[in-house]
Design a protein around this motif. Structure first.
Motif, mmCIF file in Angstrom:
data_model
loop_
_atom_site.group_PDB
_atom_site.id
_atom_site.type_symbol
_atom_site.label_atom_id
_atom_site.label_comp_id
_atom_site.label_asym_id
_atom_site.label_seq_id
_atom_site.Cartn_x
_atom_site.Cartn_y
_atom_site.Cartn_z
ATOM 1 N N VAL A 110 0.833 -1.204 0.000
ATOM 2 C CA VAL A 110 0.000 0.000 0.000
ATOM 3 C C VAL A 110 0.866 1.253 0.000
ATOM 4 O O VAL A 110 0.610 2.218 -0.737
ATOM 5 C CB VAL A 110 -0.956 -0.012 1.208
ATOM 6 N N ARG A 111 1.911 1.249 0.820
ATOM 7 C CA ARG A 111 2.791 2.412 0.895
ATOM 8 C C ARG A 111 3.536 2.632 -0.420
ATOM 9 O O ARG A 111 3.667 3.769 -0.895
ATOM 10 C CB ARG A 111 3.796 2.221 2.034
ATOM 11 N N GLY A 117 -1.229 4.202 -1.719
ATOM 12 C CA GLY A 117 -2.500 4.241 -1.007
ATOM 13 C C GLY A 117 -3.372 3.028 -1.261
ATOM 14 O O GLY A 117 -3.164 2.273 -2.222
ATOM 15 N N PRO A 118 -4.382 2.820 -0.402
ATOM 16 C CA PRO A 118 -5.231 1.631 -0.504
ATOM 17 C C PRO A 118 -6.003 1.521 -1.811
ATOM 18 O O PRO A 118 -6.156 0.427 -2.354
ATOM 19 C CB PRO A 118 -6.187 1.788 0.689
ATOM 20 N N ALA A 119 -6.523 2.637 -2.330
ATOM 21 C CA ALA A 119 -7.322 2.581 -3.557
ATOM 22 C C ALA A 119 -6.471 2.125 -4.738
ATOM 23 O O ALA A 119 -6.869 1.255 -5.521
ATOM 24 C CB ALA A 119 -7.948 3.945 -3.844
ATOM 25 N N ARG A 120 -5.289 2.708 -4.854
ATOM 26 C CA ARG A 120 -4.383 2.328 -5.940
ATOM 27 C C ARG A 120 -3.916 0.887 -5.774
ATOM 28 O O ARG A 120 -3.798 0.142 -6.760
ATOM 29 C CB ARG A 120 -3.185 3.288 -5.961
ATOM 30 N N ARG A 128 -5.508 -1.618 -4.444
ATOM 31 C CA ARG A 128 -6.568 -2.570 -4.797
ATOM 32 C C ARG A 128 -6.623 -2.780 -6.310
ATOM 33 O O ARG A 128 -6.709 -3.916 -6.792
ATOM 34 C CB ARG A 128 -7.914 -2.073 -4.286
ATOM 35 N N GLY A 185 -2.438 8.574 -2.091
ATOM 36 C CA GLY A 185 -3.123 8.767 -0.824
ATOM 37 C C GLY A 185 -4.608 8.490 -0.858
ATOM 38 O O GLY A 185 -5.255 8.476 0.196
ATOM 39 N N ASP A 186 -5.191 8.263 -2.046
ATOM 40 C CA ASP A 186 -6.619 7.931 -2.121
ATOM 41 C C ASP A 186 -6.903 6.649 -1.328
ATOM 42 O O ASP A 186 -6.193 5.651 -1.475
ATOM 43 C CB ASP A 186 -7.050 7.733 -3.578
ATOM 44 N N VAL A 187 -7.938 6.710 -0.507
ATOM 45 C CA VAL A 187 -8.291 5.567 0.334
ATOM 46 C C VAL A 187 -9.496 4.817 -0.215
ATOM 47 O O VAL A 187 -9.488 3.600 -0.344
ATOM 48 C CB VAL A 187 -8.562 6.022 1.790
ATOM 49 N N ASP A 188 -10.533 5.572 -0.552
ATOM 50 C CA ASP A 188 -11.779 4.969 -1.019
ATOM 51 C C ASP A 188 -11.825 5.000 -2.544
ATOM 52 O O ASP A 188 -11.852 6.069 -3.158
ATOM 53 C CB ASP A 188 -12.971 5.738 -0.439
#
Length: 541
Positions: free
Chosen positions: A21-22, A26-29, A31, A220-223
């Motif tokens: 993720v880091r 970020g989490p969105a990227r 996924r 940094g996008d999460v959702d």
């Protein structure tokens, strides 16, 4: 003991997930990248499984090298036939449902392979598998272009293509192990099961992005849903201000096109479109794509590279067992190290050209790939001629790394020279040629090796005869060795074509940028301006 192992595994999983993720932003990227990588992993696993279980197939179905090559080839040929219409669908319909459905059908075809009762029935399931697998390449290429900006696309592609290398490793090691311990049928069943879970995740968690770059994911996008909806809102505001305008490019993110502008490169007027690419007919769009000089050369170079790798992965296990006189487990370890080299090469290959591009080396993505292919051809010569596995393997590992390093920059470079509205069909055009090359490779490698092995007399094995009972004959091994060496010329040719692509690459980048900026109705004024570029339509003054 078991509880401690379980906790340790969970901790290691959380650490690995956090690192991924880091690293990707970020989490969105993460996924999107991980799920797309898993899709390519399924394709990679399928391509290598036939080679990994070749010995079990030969003994179980009473077939030879040529028929093994046919099993590896037929799905690629059928996939090539279906790729062009699929590419048109990708450019005109919602891509995520199409991708998820294709993964489900792919898994069903793989399961049916495990229940095939003869060579002909197994061949039929491979035909079905090729038809449904045609969606993956065009869909992922188009979606990646809409989710990530051009300046980082080479690096993103390197992460996604790691899935292809990991899938190849899975096919070689896990499928080979399952076939050795149970049966070749079990290998196909194990290969087919994960696809159902992957399709479910794609359907439920990855939304359809806006076309044209409005849904680019920010660091940094999460959702993921929120990020896509943010792009949709921006697109609606833009539409209210300019109803007839095509989606605007984010010039700050278009790294290759910025470099072309800085170098003062002018677009080729013949290649600048004055219409919406998304509404072009299939025949016209394919004709346009093959009129882009650097795109054609990249397709040829990439296809030659994949041709060699397809032949290598089909017969590598047989060669290693026969040439180095090792068992199945040792041969699979050898191949695992090659895959590690391929993963490292993929990650490095995505970063280095992007760094060079930011420093103004506009053609870095194409000439870097050419250097990789030419270097791999040279390094693999001692890798095939060596008689001891220990020093030889390192030549092969570096060679595999160089072959894989060429892929991410080429994936990014093709998007640089093609208008955004044609990305799906551009990937389809590539996939057709590349799939035909991959399909031809096992047949050519198998046929040539069979021809040579018929000329070279077999030798009686020396030493522990029991160790060699299941190993290929010496004539078969010699045939594969000579074939691998002769076919290295295809990697050299790939390097040559990619060096030639440098000559028109900058102009083609500028032409794609001008076309993207002016994808508009035919009655609009003919002058096209893009960040200082100006050209006129052929009907203009």
């Amino acid at each position: 003991m078991l509880r401690g192992t379980y906790r340790g595994s969970r901790w290691a999983g959380r650490v690995a997930r956090g690192q991924v993720v880091r690293r990707v932003g970020g989490p969105a990227r993460a996924r999107v990248i991980v799920l797309f990588a898993f899709v390519l992993a399924l394709n990679g696993a399928d391509s290598s499984t036939v080679g990994a279980i070749a010995r079990q197939l030969e003994s179980g179905l009473h077939i030879n090298n040529t028929e093994i090559g046919l099993l590896a080839s037929v799905s690629l040929v059928v996939g090539a036939v279906f790729t062009i219409p699929v590419g048109l669908m990708v450019d005109r319909t919602r891509r995520m449902p199409l991708l998820a459905l294709s993964v489900v059908l792919w898994s069903l075809a793989s399961l049916f392979s495990g229940f095939a009762g003869s060579f002909s029935s197994l061949l039929l399931t491979r035909v079905a598998l090729g038809a449904v697998a045609a969606t993956a390449g065009p869909a992922i290429a188009s979606l990646t272009g809409d989710y990530f900006s051009a300046e980082e696309r080479g690096r993103i592609w390197s992460y996604i293509l790691v899935g292809e290398a990991a899938g190849t490793a899975f096919g070689f090691i896990i499928s080979g192990l399952v076939a050795s311990l149970i049966d070749w049928r079990a290998a196909f069943i194990v290969l087919g099961l994960p696809g159902f879970f992957l399709a479910r995740e794609l359907w439920r968690t990855v939304p359809e992005p806006m076309r044209g770059g409005q849904s680019h994911l920010q660091v940094g996008d999460v959702d993921l849903d929120l990020a896509v909806h943010r792009g949709a809102g921006a697109a609606e505001q833009d539409a209210a201000g300019a109803a007839a305008e095509a989606p605007a490019l984010d010039a700050a993110q278009q790294a290759a096109r910025d470099a072309a502008r800085a170098a003062g490169v002018e677009p080729n007027p013949r290649l600048v479109l004055h219409e919406d690419p998304g509404q072009m007919s299939l025949r016209r769009s394919i004709s346009y794509l093959f009129a882009i000089p650097s795109n054609v050369l990249m397709i040829i170079g990439s296809s030659l590279g994949y041709f060699y790798f397809a032949g290598l992965q089909t017969f590598a296990l047989l060669f290693v067992v026969g040439h180095f006189k090792v068992g199945q487990a040792e041969a699979e370890l050898f191949l695992a190290l090659l895959v590690v080299g391929a993963v490292i090469g993929t990650l490095v290959g995505g970063r280095v050209p992007d760094i060079l591009l930011k420093r103004g080396y506009l053609s870095a993505r194409v000439w870097f790939s050419g250097v990789c292919y030419a270097g791999a051809a040279l390094l693999m010569i001692p890798g095939f001629l060596g008689s001891s596995i220990t020093p030889t393997i390192w030549f092969d590992v570096v060679g595999a790394a160089l072959i894989s390093a060429a892929n991410p920059p080429l994936q990014a470079a093709r998007l640089d020279v093609v208008p955004a509205g044609l990305w799906g069909r551009a990937q389809s055009a590539l996939t057709v040629v590349r799939s035909l090359a991959q399909a031809l490779a096992p047949l050519v490698f198998g046929g040539v090796s069979q021809l040579i092995s018929g000329i070279v007399p077999s030798q009686v094995p020396i030493g522990d005869v029991r160790r060699h009972l299941n190993a290929p004959s010496s004539s078969t091994t010699t045939g594969l060795e000579v074939t691998f060496l002769v076919m290295l010329t295809t990697l050299g040719a790939a390097g040559y074509f990619l060096f030639k692509a440098r000559e028109t690459f900058a102009s083609d980048v500028a032409s794609a940028a001008a076309s993207d900026e002016k994808g508009r109705p035919a009655d609009a004024e003919p002058t096209v301006t893009w960040e200082g570029f100006e050209t006129r339509s052929e009907t203009g003054s």
